[in-house]
Motif scaffolding. Sequence first.
Motif, PDB file in Angstrom:
ATOM      1  N   GLU A 111       0.783  -1.186   0.065  1.00 56.71           N
ATOM      2  CA  GLU A 111       0.129  -0.064   0.011  1.00 56.71           C
ATOM      3  C   GLU A 111       0.816   1.433  -0.262  1.00 56.71           C
ATOM      4  O   GLU A 111       2.035   1.033   0.485  1.00 56.71           O
ATOM      5  N   PHE A 112       0.500   2.205  -0.385  1.00 55.29           N
ATOM      6  CA  PHE A 112       1.435   3.295  -0.580  1.00 55.29           C
ATOM      7  C   PHE A 112       0.755   4.510   0.475  1.00 55.29           C
ATOM      8  O   PHE A 112      -0.256   5.062   0.180  1.00 55.29           O
ATOM      9  N   GLU A 113       1.200   4.284   1.368  1.00 55.41           N
ATOM     10  CA  GLU A 113       0.798   5.418   2.475  1.00 55.41           C
ATOM     11  C   GLU A 113       1.847   6.418   2.982  1.00 55.41           C
ATOM     12  O   GLU A 113       2.782   6.395   3.517  1.00 55.41           O
ATOM     13  N   VAL A 114       2.036   7.403   2.038  1.00 47.83           N
ATOM     14  CA  VAL A 114       2.808   8.578   2.341  1.00 47.83           C
ATOM     15  C   VAL A 114       2.104   9.526   2.853  1.00 47.83           C
ATOM     16  O   VAL A 114       1.915  10.612   2.409  1.00 47.83           O
ATOM     17  N   ALA A 115       1.920   9.421   4.409  1.00 45.09           N
ATOM     18  CA  ALA A 115       1.233  10.315   4.916  1.00 45.09           C
ATOM     19  C   ALA A 115       1.754  11.575   5.418  1.00 45.09           C
ATOM     20  O   ALA A 115       1.291  12.324   5.481  1.00 45.09           O
ATOM     21  N   ASP A 116       3.024  11.346   5.546  1.00 43.77           N
ATOM     22  CA  ASP A 116       3.839  12.818   5.931  1.00 43.77           C
ATOM     23  C   ASP A 116       3.944  13.613   4.990  1.00 43.77           C
ATOM     24  O   ASP A 116       4.414  14.914   4.990  1.00 43.77           O
ATOM     25  N   ASN A 117       3.973  13.419   3.696  1.00 46.85           N
ATOM     26  CA  ASN A 117       4.184  14.325   2.388  1.00 46.85           C
ATOM     27  C   ASN A 117       3.172  15.356   2.544  1.00 46.85           C
ATOM     28  O   ASN A 117       1.914  14.911   2.513  1.00 46.85           O
ATOM     29  N   GLU A 118       3.672  16.509   2.330  1.00 46.40           N
ATOM     30  CA  GLU A 118       2.694  17.751   2.495  1.00 46.40           C
ATOM     31  C   GLU A 118       1.721  17.890   1.241  1.00 46.40           C
ATOM     32  O   GLU A 118       0.564  17.995   1.202  1.00 46.40           O
ATOM     33  N   THR A 119       2.278  17.780   0.031  1.00 45.35           N
ATOM     34  CA  THR A 119       1.373  17.891  -1.258  1.00 45.35           C
ATOM     35  C   THR A 119       1.254  16.699  -1.747  1.00 45.35           C
ATOM     36  O   THR A 119       1.805  15.812  -1.602  1.00 45.35           O
ATOM     37  N   GLU A 120       0.149  16.819  -2.777  1.00 43.09           N
ATOM     38  CA  GLU A 120      -0.413  15.701  -3.618  1.00 43.09           C
ATOM     39  C   GLU A 120       0.881  15.318  -4.706  1.00 43.09           C
ATOM     40  O   GLU A 120       1.388  14.229  -4.925  1.00 43.09           O
ATOM     41  N   GLY A 121       1.846  16.277  -4.998  1.00 40.18           N
ATOM     42  CA  GLY A 121       3.060  16.247  -5.912  1.00 40.18           C
ATOM     43  C   GLY A 121       3.948  15.448  -5.312  1.00 40.18           C
ATOM     44  O   GLY A 121       4.636  14.549  -5.832  1.00 40.18           O
ATOM     45  N   LYS A 122       4.125  15.799  -3.968  1.00 43.32           N
ATOM     46  CA  LYS A 122       5.368  14.914  -3.252  1.00 43.32           C
ATOM     47  C   LYS A 122       4.832  13.560  -3.272  1.00 43.32           C
ATOM     48  O   LYS A 122       5.597  12.568  -3.161  1.00 43.32           O
ATOM     49  N   LYS A 123       3.491  13.070  -2.955  1.00 43.83           N
ATOM     50  CA  LYS A 123       3.062  11.804  -2.733  1.00 43.83           C
ATOM     51  C   LYS A 123       3.020  11.101  -4.126  1.00 43.83           C
ATOM     52  O   LYS A 123       3.503   9.870  -4.023  1.00 43.83           O
ATOM     53  N   GLU A 124       2.917  11.775  -4.902  1.00 50.33           N
ATOM     54  CA  GLU A 124       3.082  11.207  -6.422  1.00 50.33           C
ATOM     55  C   GLU A 124       4.481  10.901  -6.702  1.00 50.33           C
ATOM     56  O   GLU A 124       4.619   9.857  -7.116  1.00 50.33           O
ATOM     57  N   ALA A 125       5.253  11.521  -6.197  1.00 48.69           N
ATOM     58  CA  ALA A 125       6.574  11.489  -6.498  1.00 48.69           C
ATOM     59  C   ALA A 125       7.187  10.276  -5.869  1.00 48.69           C
ATOM     60  O   ALA A 125       7.752   9.256  -6.357  1.00 48.69           O
ATOM     61  N   ALA A 126       6.735  10.107  -4.498  1.00 46.79           N
ATOM     62  CA  ALA A 126       7.116   8.798  -3.708  1.00 46.79           C
ATOM     63  C   ALA A 126       6.513   7.609  -4.083  1.00 46.79           C
ATOM     64  O   ALA A 126       7.209   6.560  -4.280  1.00 46.79           O
TER      65      ALA A 126
END
Lengths: 186, 117
Positions: A111-126
């Motif tokens: 699952e991709f849980e990148v909860a700490d990232n501030e923006t959607e762009g950063k989540k997308e990058a991760a």
Amino acid sequence: MIRESYRQKSENELVKASLDGDKQAFSEIVSRYQNMVARTVKGMLGDSVFSEDIGQDVFIKLYYSLSDFRGEAKLSTYIQKIAINLTLNEIKRRKRFFSTFSQKGNSEMYEFEVADNETEGKKEAAELVSKALMSLNPKFRVIVAMRMLQGYSTKETAEMLDLPLGTVLSRLSRAQEQMKNILRKL
Amino acid sequence: MKIPELKDLIIRSLDKESDPEKTSARIEEAGVIWKFSEGFQDKVLETIFSAGDSVVRKIEFVRNLNSVFYRIAITGVAAIVLLMISIFVIQGSLSFDSFLGLGDSYDESIVYLLTGN
């Protein structure tokens, strides 16, 4: 105040204190290296709850093998080796499990849980990096994770994995080719 | 950082000539940050200091079980190979009859053995 004094201690002092049963000293070791271990484990296994378990195992194994640490190499290298070995074992275990019980790829478990990232762009990058790494052959994945996520040089990676420098260089080059194809599809 | 830019950075990070420290920092800046969840440190310490030796025993048990499994598997394969070699040496072939120990027997003698006629 007490915590501050531990922050200033050297690696060897912390190891020695941990061996004497000092819980705070070992807590400081976990605090210093948990992000490094997270990058390795999550980089190679994906960002899931299973990675947390492996991360815990890394520090548990470290605690019980501290007496084997002679201080010849850096503590970070020693921890990194434990993290790589446990993660590779987990990859092998999953490969066996999925080839036996399921026709589906194990990437569906992540699952991709990148909860700490501030923006959607950063989540997308991760997510992009995680998916790309998961699609790589595990043999290449470990080398890419060491270089791309930890910033280790080829020489450091070779030492960490106990591989000849030439092998790391050739795997790096093949990993780059595989990565190009993967990223084209993502 | 835009996605095509990130893809390019990932590929360039794997160049032999690239500076891994710089590129990994840039990748982190793009948002690729993996951390363990809150309370990870406490969980680790609790597991170690509350469970004591049982944790290490559990880890050792799993590790030993794995190595025992491989040893048994390797021994089994070696035994099968030895068996096949000995069958080949004794019977002169690896046919199904040889496996059953019937390589040298004639059909008539088997019938005699089974029926007494």
